[in-house]
Design an enzyme around this catalytic site. Structure first.
Site, PDB file in Angstrom:
ATOM      1  N   THR A 193       0.979  -1.183  -0.027  1.00 28.11           N
ATOM      2  CA  THR A 193       0.090   0.199   0.071  1.00 28.11           C
ATOM      3  C   THR A 193       0.678   1.285   0.016  1.00 28.11           C
ATOM      4  OG1 THR A 193      -0.169   0.307   2.490  1.00 28.11           O
ATOM      5  CG2 THR A 193      -1.807  -1.219   1.154  1.00 28.11           C
ATOM      6  N   TYR A 237      -1.037   7.646  -1.006  1.00 30.82           N
ATOM      7  CA  TYR A 237      -1.231   6.519  -0.778  1.00 30.82           C
ATOM      8  C   TYR A 237      -2.628   5.914  -0.462  1.00 30.82           C
ATOM      9  CZ  TYR A 237       3.652   7.749  -0.133  1.00 30.82           C
ATOM     10  OH  TYR A 237       4.946   7.972  -0.367  1.00 30.82           O
ATOM     11  N   GLN A 238      -3.321   5.154  -1.292  1.00 30.35           N
ATOM     12  CA  GLN A 238      -4.598   4.706  -1.153  1.00 30.35           C
ATOM     13  C   GLN A 238      -4.578   3.216  -0.518  1.00 30.35           C
ATOM     14  OE1 GLN A 238      -7.232   6.776  -1.202  1.00 30.35           O
ATOM     15  NE2 GLN A 238      -5.894   8.408  -2.096  1.00 30.35           N
ATOM     16  N   HIS A 239      -4.167   3.273   0.662  1.00 40.52           N
ATOM     17  CA  HIS A 239      -4.027   2.115   1.427  1.00 40.52           C
ATOM     18  C   HIS A 239      -5.369   1.092   1.211  1.00 40.52           C
ATOM     19  CE1 HIS A 239      -0.267   3.758   3.131  1.00 40.52           C
ATOM     20  NE2 HIS A 239      -1.086   4.599   3.589  1.00 40.52           N
ATOM     21  N   ASP A 240      -6.588   1.638   1.697  1.00 42.71           N
ATOM     22  CA  ASP A 240      -7.558   0.904   1.790  1.00 42.71           C
ATOM     23  C   ASP A 240      -8.405   0.536   0.664  1.00 42.71           C
ATOM     24  OD1 ASP A 240      -7.218   1.231   4.722  1.00 42.71           O
ATOM     25  OD2 ASP A 240      -8.467   2.778   4.872  1.00 42.71           O
TER      26      ASP A 240
END
Length: 315
Positions: A193, A237-240
């Site tokens: 991520t 950062y589009q972790h989810d």
């Protein structure tokens, strides 16, 4: 065939985009959203889940409020410094007109698991408190989880301590129990991520769209300002969203089947997901650990699905 999905979440800007990605994807039948304290308070995360569903015209999706604190200890901090005081960057999104269901999130999840004719996927993109409570109080329901995709943990490096990731670090006692529970678990952690980069330019196509598209563009802009201050870049950062993308398009995250144990003692290693990359412990693998992913495919999937959702909402 669609996949029945419950998203356990602590919205959060990247959580908001993850929810919208799920709502914009025909592969997903979102049968519920459960909230947990994490990025901000439970009151905020619950309200934010309702706000996002209303934005998308999907107030039919039930929301159940869950744990307001960690399993054993309060989390050391929340993340309003990243997501704004309300968790959604103070963006002009109305307060919800709908309400969560009466059931606690843990009982709600158990009921949905037991009632579903198909295996249910749970995407846990906040601290794992609700999932640990589910395992402890409803073991028969937990045994029916088809897949548990966790945004959390890291094999190398961390963002809350040198070795721990925020969601796991927020409630490592809960995470320890979840990773040890024998569930069909996929870990989408910082190893991937932290490379799930989306830029303000990637969402330029959304800036002239409808309410959903403009919200997404503004959310990325707010998130970009934090990243500029913290990391010196406007990349976000589009972790989810990457965890949700792995449910929509299985294999977009490339995993290895490894043994993982969560450290829940005190000090700098608290919340560390100890990933046995080389099999030195001799323990059987218990987690599919994400180590690489298809970045161009992820960005295209995210932007195209959000654009399509905006078009449907406008229609």
């Amino acid at each position: 065939m669609t996949i029945p999905v419950i998203i356990d979440t602590d919205p959060g800007l990247d959580d908001a985009l993850a929810l919208l990605l799920a709502l914009g994807s025909p592969e997903v039948d979102l049968i519920g959203v459960t909230s947990v304290a994490g990025n901000t308070t439970l009151a905020n995360t619950t309200a934010n889940a309702l706000r996002i569903l209303e934005l998308a015209g999907r107030s039919d999706v039930p929301v159940a409020a869950g744990a307001a604190r960690g399993l054993i200890r309060e989390a050391p901090r929340t993340a309003e410094y990243v997501h704004g005081s309300d968790g959604l960057g103070g963006l002009p999104l109305p307060l919800p007109s709908t309400h969560p269901v009466d059931a606690h999130a843990v009982d709600f999840i158990a009921g949905r698991l037991l009632a579903s004719a198909e295996p249910v996927t749970i995407v846990a993109i906040g601290p794992l408190t609700n999932i640990a409570l589910l395992v402890a109080t409803h073991p028969a329901a937990a045994a029916r989880i088809g897949r548990l995709v966790v945004m959390g943990g890291v094999a190398r490096g961390g963002n809350s301590t040198p070795t721990s990731e925020f969601n796991v670090w927020s409630d490592p006692e809960a995470a320890h129990r979840v990773f040890a529970a024998g569930l069909p678990l996929t870990m989408v952690g910082l190893d991937v991520t932290d490379r799930s980069v989306v830029t303000p330019q990637d969402v330029d196509v959304l800036r002239t769209g409808g309410r959903i598209a403009r919200f997404v563009a503004e959310a990325v802009d707010f998130y970009s300002r934090f990243h500029q201050d913290r990391y010196g870049t406007t990349d976000t950062y589009q972790h989810d969203a990457l965890a949700v993308a792995e449910v929509i398009a299985p294999g977009i995250v490339h995993t290895s089947h490894l043994y993982v144990e969560v450290e829940y003692g005190q000090g700098l290693t608290r919340g560390t997901t100890v990933v046995d990359l080389h099999g030195v412990t001799g323990h059987a693998p218990n987690t599919h650990v994400g180590l690489e992913f298809d970045h161009p495919r992820f960005v295209d999937l995210l932007v195209s699905r959000l654009r399509a959702l905006d078009g449907r909402s406008a229609g």
